[in-house]
Design a protein around this motif. Structure first.
Motif, mmCIF file in Angstrom:
data_model
loop_
_atom_site.group_PDB
_atom_site.id
_atom_site.type_symbol
_atom_site.label_atom_id
_atom_site.label_comp_id
_atom_site.label_asym_id
_atom_site.label_seq_id
_atom_site.Cartn_x
_atom_site.Cartn_y
_atom_site.Cartn_z
ATOM 1 N N THR A 56 54.508 -48.865 100.703
ATOM 2 C CA THR A 56 54.089 -48.373 99.426
ATOM 3 C C THR A 56 54.344 -49.480 98.527
ATOM 4 O OG1 THR A 56 54.403 -46.105 100.205
ATOM 5 C CG2 THR A 56 53.929 -46.393 97.908
ATOM 6 N N LEU A 57 53.282 -49.697 97.523
ATOM 7 C CA LEU A 57 53.467 -50.443 96.566
ATOM 8 C C LEU A 57 54.111 -49.538 95.409
ATOM 9 C CD1 LEU A 57 52.629 -53.268 95.450
ATOM 10 C CD2 LEU A 57 50.516 -52.392 94.336
ATOM 11 N N ARG A 58 55.192 -50.302 95.072
ATOM 12 C CA ARG A 58 55.834 -49.529 94.120
ATOM 13 C C ARG A 58 55.960 -50.342 92.528
ATOM 14 N NH1 ARG A 58 61.481 -48.305 97.209
ATOM 15 N NH2 ARG A 58 60.661 -47.238 98.929
ATOM 16 N N SER A 59 55.721 -51.445 92.498
ATOM 17 C CA SER A 59 55.766 -52.267 91.305
ATOM 18 C C SER A 59 54.536 -53.411 91.421
ATOM 19 C CB SER A 59 56.937 -52.481 90.780
ATOM 20 O OG SER A 59 57.506 -53.575 91.531
ATOM 21 N N LEU A 60 54.030 -53.808 90.321
ATOM 22 C CA LEU A 60 53.319 -55.099 90.601
ATOM 23 C C LEU A 60 53.212 -55.573 89.187
ATOM 24 C CD1 LEU A 60 50.966 -56.409 92.448
ATOM 25 C CD2 LEU A 60 49.334 -55.378 91.304
ATOM 26 N N SER A 61 53.552 -57.000 89.160
ATOM 27 C CA SER A 61 53.457 -57.580 87.886
ATOM 28 C C SER A 61 52.506 -59.027 87.935
ATOM 29 C CB SER A 61 54.933 -58.094 87.538
ATOM 30 O OG SER A 61 54.960 -58.908 86.492
ATOM 31 N N GLN A 89 56.180 -62.592 96.101
ATOM 32 C CA GLN A 89 55.468 -63.068 95.099
ATOM 33 C C GLN A 89 54.445 -64.065 95.650
ATOM 34 O OE1 GLN A 89 57.801 -65.198 91.798
ATOM 35 N NE2 GLN A 89 56.346 -66.906 91.704
ATOM 36 N N ALA A 90 53.133 -64.155 95.134
ATOM 37 C CA ALA A 90 52.101 -64.947 95.397
ATOM 38 C C ALA A 90 51.779 -65.793 94.125
ATOM 39 C CB ALA A 90 50.824 -63.936 96.013
ATOM 40 N N ASP A 91 51.247 -66.855 94.528
ATOM 41 C CA ASP A 91 50.759 -67.640 93.377
ATOM 42 C C ASP A 91 49.331 -68.138 94.027
ATOM 43 O OD1 ASP A 91 52.925 -68.195 91.863
ATOM 44 O OD2 ASP A 91 53.879 -69.789 93.084
ATOM 45 N N VAL A 92 48.383 -67.802 92.880
ATOM 46 C CA VAL A 92 46.888 -68.089 93.378
ATOM 47 C C VAL A 92 46.591 -69.313 92.451
ATOM 48 C CG1 VAL A 92 44.654 -67.090 93.040
ATOM 49 C CG2 VAL A 92 46.514 -65.698 93.515
ATOM 50 N N LEU A 93 46.195 -70.233 93.279
ATOM 51 C CA LEU A 93 46.176 -71.677 92.673
ATOM 52 C C LEU A 93 44.336 -72.066 92.823
ATOM 53 C CD1 LEU A 93 48.794 -72.013 94.528
ATOM 54 C CD2 LEU A 93 48.812 -74.050 93.262
ATOM 55 N N ALA A 94 44.000 -72.482 91.643
ATOM 56 C CA ALA A 94 42.723 -73.125 91.784
ATOM 57 C C ALA A 94 42.698 -74.622 91.353
ATOM 58 C CB ALA A 94 41.838 -72.530 90.542
ATOM 59 N N GLY A 95 41.973 -75.329 92.183
ATOM 60 C CA GLY A 95 42.332 -76.759 92.211
ATOM 61 C C GLY A 95 43.774 -77.483 92.080
ATOM 62 N N GLY A 99 46.765 -70.560 88.781
ATOM 63 C CA GLY A 99 46.037 -69.643 87.797
ATOM 64 C C GLY A 99 46.403 -68.127 87.690
ATOM 65 N N THR A 100 47.198 -67.665 88.512
ATOM 66 C CA THR A 100 47.795 -66.298 88.624
ATOM 67 C C THR A 100 49.033 -66.412 89.357
ATOM 68 O OG1 THR A 100 45.511 -65.563 88.268
ATOM 69 C CG2 THR A 100 47.214 -63.866 88.655
ATOM 70 N N THR A 101 49.916 -65.536 88.823
ATOM 71 C CA THR A 101 51.256 -65.171 89.726
ATOM 72 C C THR A 101 51.216 -63.768 89.906
ATOM 73 O OG1 THR A 101 52.521 -67.169 88.808
ATOM 74 C CG2 THR A 101 53.818 -65.094 89.886
ATOM 75 N N VAL A 102 51.544 -63.308 90.993
ATOM 76 C CA VAL A 102 51.565 -61.903 91.411
ATOM 77 C C VAL A 102 52.975 -61.603 92.005
ATOM 78 C CG1 VAL A 102 50.509 -59.946 92.849
ATOM 79 C CG2 VAL A 102 48.943 -61.655 91.738
ATOM 80 N N THR A 103 53.702 -60.617 91.511
ATOM 81 C CA THR A 103 54.918 -60.287 91.953
ATOM 82 C C THR A 103 54.897 -58.729 92.380
ATOM 83 O OG1 THR A 103 56.129 -61.778 90.688
ATOM 84 C CG2 THR A 103 57.358 -60.123 91.816
ATOM 85 N N ALA A 104 54.947 -58.507 93.749
ATOM 86 C CA ALA A 104 54.909 -57.000 94.194
ATOM 87 C C ALA A 104 56.193 -56.600 94.380
ATOM 88 C CB ALA A 104 53.895 -56.818 95.393
ATOM 89 N N GLY A 105 56.621 -55.286 94.301
ATOM 90 C CA GLY A 105 57.716 -54.548 94.731
ATOM 91 C C GLY A 105 57.017 -53.580 95.779
ATOM 92 N N LEU A 106 57.533 -53.801 97.107
ATOM 93 C CA LEU A 106 57.116 -52.693 98.027
ATOM 94 C C LEU A 106 58.296 -51.718 98.478
ATOM 95 C CD1 LEU A 106 55.426 -55.505 100.231
ATOM 96 C CD2 LEU A 106 54.589 -53.739 98.621
#
Length: 106
Positions: A56-61, A89-95, A99-106
């Motif tokens: 279950t996803l518990r937190s998302l930043s 953590q996931a880094d979404v890169l463009a070029g 562009g975006t950093t996603v940190t998830a607590g599962l």
């Protein structure tokens, strides 16, 4: 480029040798940036795929650092994992730029 719906965009997240790729079609862009919810979902999809966890996803930043549009690369990594909780953590890169950093607590 052809318009894509939400489900097709998420289904387009593909594993590569060093992470994931995705494409954000022009219909998901406002101004210079992609719609934030979809960009965050792409990061979370990469986290789910890389971790193999269906917990279950518990937190998302989410931090929108810069534009994330067009052809994207996504790099996910485990920050910490125990028996009942994990943080990724996931880094979404463009070029090549974050562009975006996603940190998830599962």
């Amino acid at each position: 480029m052809q318009e894509m719906d939400f489900t097709a965009t998420l289904a387009g997240v593909a594993r590569t040798d060093d992470g994931f790729t995705a494409h954000l079609a022009p219909n998901w862009v406002q101004g210079r940036a992609g719609f934030g919810g979809l960009v965050a979902a792409l990061g979370l999809a990469a986290i789910r795929a890389d971790s193999g966890l269906d917990w279950t996803l518990r937190s998302l930043s989410v931090a929108f650092v810069g534009p994330a549009v067009g052809d994207l690369s996504i790099q996910a990594r485990k920050l910490r994992q125990g028996r009942t909780a994990a943080f990724w953590q996931a880094d979404v890169l463009a070029g090549g730029e974050v562009g975006t950093t996603v940190t998830a607590g599962l």
